[in-house]
Design an enzyme around this catalytic site. Structure first.
Site, PDB file in Angstrom:
ATOM      1  N   LYS A  55       0.841  -1.200   0.000  1.00 18.14           N
ATOM      2  CA  LYS A  55       0.000   0.000   0.000  1.00 18.14           C
ATOM      3  C   LYS A  55       0.876   1.249   0.000  1.00 18.14           C
ATOM      4  O   LYS A  55       0.612   2.216  -0.720  1.00 18.14           O
ATOM      5  CB  LYS A  55      -0.938  -0.012   1.228  1.00 18.14           C
ATOM      6  CG  LYS A  55      -2.073  -1.027   1.075  1.00 18.14           C
ATOM      7  CD  LYS A  55      -2.838  -1.266   2.366  1.00 18.14           C
ATOM      8  CE  LYS A  55      -3.834  -2.405   2.159  1.00 18.14           C
ATOM      9  NZ  LYS A  55      -4.541  -2.812   3.365  1.00 18.14           N
ATOM     10  N   GLN A  99      -5.410  -1.691   9.613  1.00 15.80           N
ATOM     11  CA  GLN A  99      -5.104  -2.936   8.898  1.00 15.80           C
ATOM     12  C   GLN A  99      -5.705  -4.136   9.640  1.00 15.80           C
ATOM     13  O   GLN A  99      -5.477  -4.318  10.835  1.00 15.80           O
ATOM     14  CB  GLN A  99      -3.580  -3.094   8.765  1.00 15.80           C
ATOM     15  CG  GLN A  99      -3.143  -4.294   7.978  1.00 15.80           C
ATOM     16  CD  GLN A  99      -3.546  -4.260   6.508  1.00 15.80           C
ATOM     17  OE1 GLN A  99      -3.499  -3.218   5.875  1.00 15.80           O
ATOM     18  NE2 GLN A  99      -3.969  -5.400   5.975  1.00 15.80           N
ATOM     19  N   ASP A 122     -11.384   2.671   4.091  1.00 20.61           N
ATOM     20  CA  ASP A 122     -11.737   1.253   3.923  1.00 20.61           C
ATOM     21  C   ASP A 122     -13.260   1.077   3.855  1.00 20.61           C
ATOM     22  O   ASP A 122     -13.745  -0.025   3.588  1.00 20.61           O
ATOM     23  CB  ASP A 122     -11.163   0.425   5.086  1.00 20.61           C
ATOM     24  CG  ASP A 122     -10.271  -0.696   4.601  1.00 20.61           C
ATOM     25  OD1 ASP A 122     -10.159  -0.858   3.373  1.00 20.61           O
ATOM     26  OD2 ASP A 122      -9.696  -1.407   5.451  1.00 20.61           O
TER      27      ASP A 122
END
Ligand code: NDP
Length: 292
Positions: A55, A99, A122
Site C-alpha cells: 500500500k 489494517q 476502507d
C-alpha cells in the site's frame, strides 16, 4: 474448446493508478497539497506487513503521502483508540486505515466505529456501510469496489444480470452484494449454511467468491459464459517453501466453462490497492469541500 478470457487485474489496476497519479498531480500538487493516508498496523502478522508495504509503495507511485503507525500487540486498545482520535482531528490526515485482521485481544468494531467516516478509506464504518445500503455511498470498501470495476471492464451494462456472491463478510461479501444491487443486478448472497450452493452458482451470470477455501469452486458450479471473480487468497502447498497463493476458484477447470475469470494472484488484489488510492483522493476531496 474455447477458454475463458482472463480479466487482467494487474493491468487494469496499473491504468487506474496512472489516472490517479495524473489527477493527484493536476488537482492537488498544483496547489501545493498532497493527499495523505495513515495506516495503523497492530502486531506483526506477516501477511499484513506485506500488504501494508504494498500500500505504501502504491501511494508513493501516485504521489500520495503515506505513514504507517506500527503498534505492538501488547498495546492497550484505548491507546489505539487515542491514536485514531488524534488522526481524526489532524487536518493534514485525509485517510485512516486500520489494517485487518487485528490480534484477538482487540475489538475490531469498537476501533472502526471511532474512525471519522469522511476519513474511513476502507469504508467499514457503520455510517459508510449505511450510506452504501441507502444507495448514496460516501466511501465504499476497496475490495468490492475493485471487483465491481473488474466486472464492468468486461460487462459495462449490468442491468438485469443475476449475480451470486459467496461469502457474507462485512469486508467483502455484504458490501459486494449491495454494490451490485445498486447497479441493477439481481443478487443472491450465499454463505456456509446455504443449501444447494452448486445449483445456485449454475444460475449466475456473475459469480463473486470470497470464502477462503482453496479451489472450492470447480467447473461444474459455473454457468457457461459466466463472469467469475475470485477474491480468495489461500496458501496452498504442503511445506512453507512450496506454498503458493491460490484462489477459491479451480481456475484450470473453470476456464473451460466461464466467459471471464480473474486470476489469483493478479486479479482482485491489485484492484483492492488501486481502490484504496482512489478512496484516499476522494476523502481529501470531500474534506476540502466540507471545509469550504
Ligand atoms: P471471512 O472469513 O470473514 O468470510 C468468509 C465467508 O465465506 C463467510 O461468510 C463464510 O460463511 C463463507 N464460507 C466459508 N466457507 C464456505 C463454503 N464452503 N460455502 C459457502 N460459504 C462459505 O473472509 P473474508 O471475507 O475476509 O475473506 C474471504 C477471502 O477473500 C479470504 O481468502 C481472504 O484472504 C480474501 N480476501 C482477499 C482480498 C483481496 O484483496 N484479494 C481482500 C479481502 C479478503 P459464514 O458467514 O456462514 O461463516
Amino acid at each position: 474448446m474455447t477458454q475463458a478470457v482472463l480479466i487482467d487485474g494487474k493491468l487494469i489496476a496499473a491504468l487506474k493508478r496512472q489516472n490517479i497519479k495524473q489527477h493527484v498531480s493536476q488537482t492537488f500538487h498544483a496547489f501545493g497539497r498532497k493527499p495523505s493516508l495513515h495506516v495503523i498496523l497492530v502486531g506483526d502478522h506477516p501477511a499484513s506487513q506485506l500488504y501494508v508495504q504494498n500500500k505504501q509503495a502504491a501511494c508513493h507511485e501516485v504521489g500520495i503521502d503515506s505513514c504507517v503507525h506500527k503498534l505492538s500487540e501488547n498495546m492497550v486498545e484505548d491507546g489505539v483508540l487515542d491514536l485514531i482520535k488524534g488522526l481524526n482531528q489532524d487536518p493534514g490526515v485525509h485517510g485512516i486505515l486500520l489494517q485487518l485482521p487485528l490480534p484477538n485481544a482487540f475489538n475490531r468494531q469498537r476501533l472502526l466505529n471511532e474512525i471519522n467516516p469522511a476519513k474511513d478509506v476502507d469504508g467499514l464504518h457503520p455510517y459508510n456501510l449505511g450510506r452504501l445500503i441507502s444507495g448514496d455511498p460516501l466511501m465504499v470498501p476497496c475490495t468490492p469496489l475493485g471487483c465491481l470495476e473488474l466486472i464492468q471492464s468486461v460487462c459495462p451494462d449490468l442491468r438485469g444480470k443475476h449475480a451470486l456472491v459467496v461469502g457474507r463478510s462485512i469486508l467483502v461479501g455484504k458490501p459486494m452484494a449491495m454494490l451490485l444491487t445498486n447497479n441493477d443486478v439481481t443478487v443472491t448472497l450465499a454463505h456456509s449454511s446455504t443449501v444447494n450452493l452448486k445449483q445456485l452458482c449454475q444460475q449466475a451470470d456473475i459469480l463473486v467468491t470470497a470464502i477462503g477455501q482453496p479451489r472450492f469452486i470447480t467447473a461444474d458450479f459455473i454457468k457457461p459464459g459466466a463472469i467469475v471473480i475470485d477474491v480468495g487468497i489461500n496458501r496452498d502447498g504442503s511445506t512453507e517453501e512450496k506454498a503458493s497463493v491460490v484462489g477459491d476458484v479451480d481456475r484450470e477447470s473453470v476456464q473451460k466453462v466461464a466467459g471471464y475469470v480473474t486470476p489469483v494472484p493478479g486479479g482482485v488484489g491489485p484492484m483492492t490497492i488501486a481502490c484504496l488510492l482512489s478512496n484516499t483522493v476522494r476523502a481529501m476531496t470531500v474534506q476540502i469541500a466540507d471545509a469550504i
